[in-house]
Design an enzyme around this catalytic site. Structure first.
Site, PDB file in Angstrom:
ATOM      1  CB  CYS A 289      38.074  33.105  41.199  1.00 33.94           C
ATOM      2  SG  CYS A 289      38.238  33.198  42.801  1.00 33.94           S
TER       3      CYS A 289
ATOM      4  CG  ASP B 254      36.411  33.859  45.598  1.00 30.98           C
ATOM      5  OD1 ASP B 254      35.815  35.135  45.396  1.00 30.98           O
ATOM      6  OD2 ASP B 254      36.586  32.106  45.294  1.00 30.98           O
TER       7      ASP B 254
ATOM      8  CB  CYS C  55      33.965  28.972  45.831  1.00 30.11           C
ATOM      9  SG  CYS C  55      34.907  28.630  46.448  1.00 30.11           S
TER      10      CYS C  55
ATOM     11  CB  CYS D  44      39.055  26.880  45.696  1.00 24.61           C
ATOM     12  SG  CYS D  44      37.791  27.369  44.319  1.00 24.61           S
TER      13      CYS D  44
HETATM   14 FE1  FES Z   1      37.440  31.568  44.136  1.00 26.42          FE
HETATM   15 FE2  FES Z   1      37.286  28.863  44.435  1.00 26.42          FE
HETATM   16  S1  FES Z   1      36.075  30.186  42.502  1.00 26.42           S
HETATM   17  S2  FES Z   1      38.362  30.542  45.327  1.00 26.42           S
END
Ligand code: FES
Length: 146
Positions: free
Chosen positions: A34, A36, A59, A103
C-alpha cells in the site's frame, strides 16, 4: 462489525506515538502493498527496551497494530521483542479483517528494524536470519540504511 473494540481503541487513542530524539535504534519500513511507511524508535538499557515510540503514515489498522506492538515490547528484552509476531499483535487486538492483516506486518518489521539498527550502531553481533530479507511475506521491507 469489521473492527474489534480494541482495534478502535488503539486507533482512536494510539499509545506511544511520537519520536525519541536520542533513540538508541530507529527502524523504518515500508509496506509494498500500500506504500504506507512506519518509523519506530527504541531506547535500550541493559538489553531491555525502556521506551518505544512510533510514527506512521499508514492506515488505521497500521496505527492500531503499531500502538499495540509498542505496548507489547515495552519493558521486554531485545530477544523477547524479536519474537513478537504480527499474528501475536493481531491476536492481542482481538483480530483484524483478513484484508487488513498485511498492515500488522509493518509494526513487527519496524520493531525488528529498530533492534537491528541498535545492534549495528553498537557493533553487537546478531543472527541475521531473524530478520526479514524482504522475501518472507512479499512485503519488500525497506530496512534502515541497508
Ligand atoms: Fe497500508 Fe494498512 S493499508 S498499512
Amino acid at each position: 462489525m469489521f473492527y474489534s473494540e480494541k482495534v478502535m481503541d488503539h486507533f482512536r487513542n494510539p499509545r506511544n506515538v511520537g519520536e525519541i530524539a536520542d533513540a538508541d535504534g530507529i527502524g523504518e519500513v515500508g509496506n509494498a502493498k500500500c506504500g504506507d511507511i512506519m518509523r519506530m524508535y527504541i531506547k535500550v538499557k541493559d538489553n531491555v527496551i525502556t521506551d518505544v515510540k512510533f510514527m506512521t503514515f499508514g492506515c488505521g489498522s497500521a496505527i492500531a497494530t503499531s500502538s499495540m506492538a509498542t505496548e507489547l515490547v515495552k519493558g521486554k528484552t531485545l530477544d523477547e521483542a524479536l519474537t513478537l509476531t504480527n499474528q501475536a499483535v493481531v491476536e492481542a487486538l482481538d483480530g483484524l479483517p483478513p484484508h487488513k492483516i498485511h498492515c500488522s506486518v509493518l509494526a513487527e518489521e519496524a520493531i525488528k528494524a529498530a533492534i537491528k539498527d541498535y545492534y549495528d550502531k553498537n557493533q553487537i553481533a546478531y543472527d541475521a536470519s531473524q530478520y526479514c530479507s524482504g522475501s518472507c511475506c512479499g512485503c519488500a521491507h525497506r530496512h534502515n540504511k541497508d
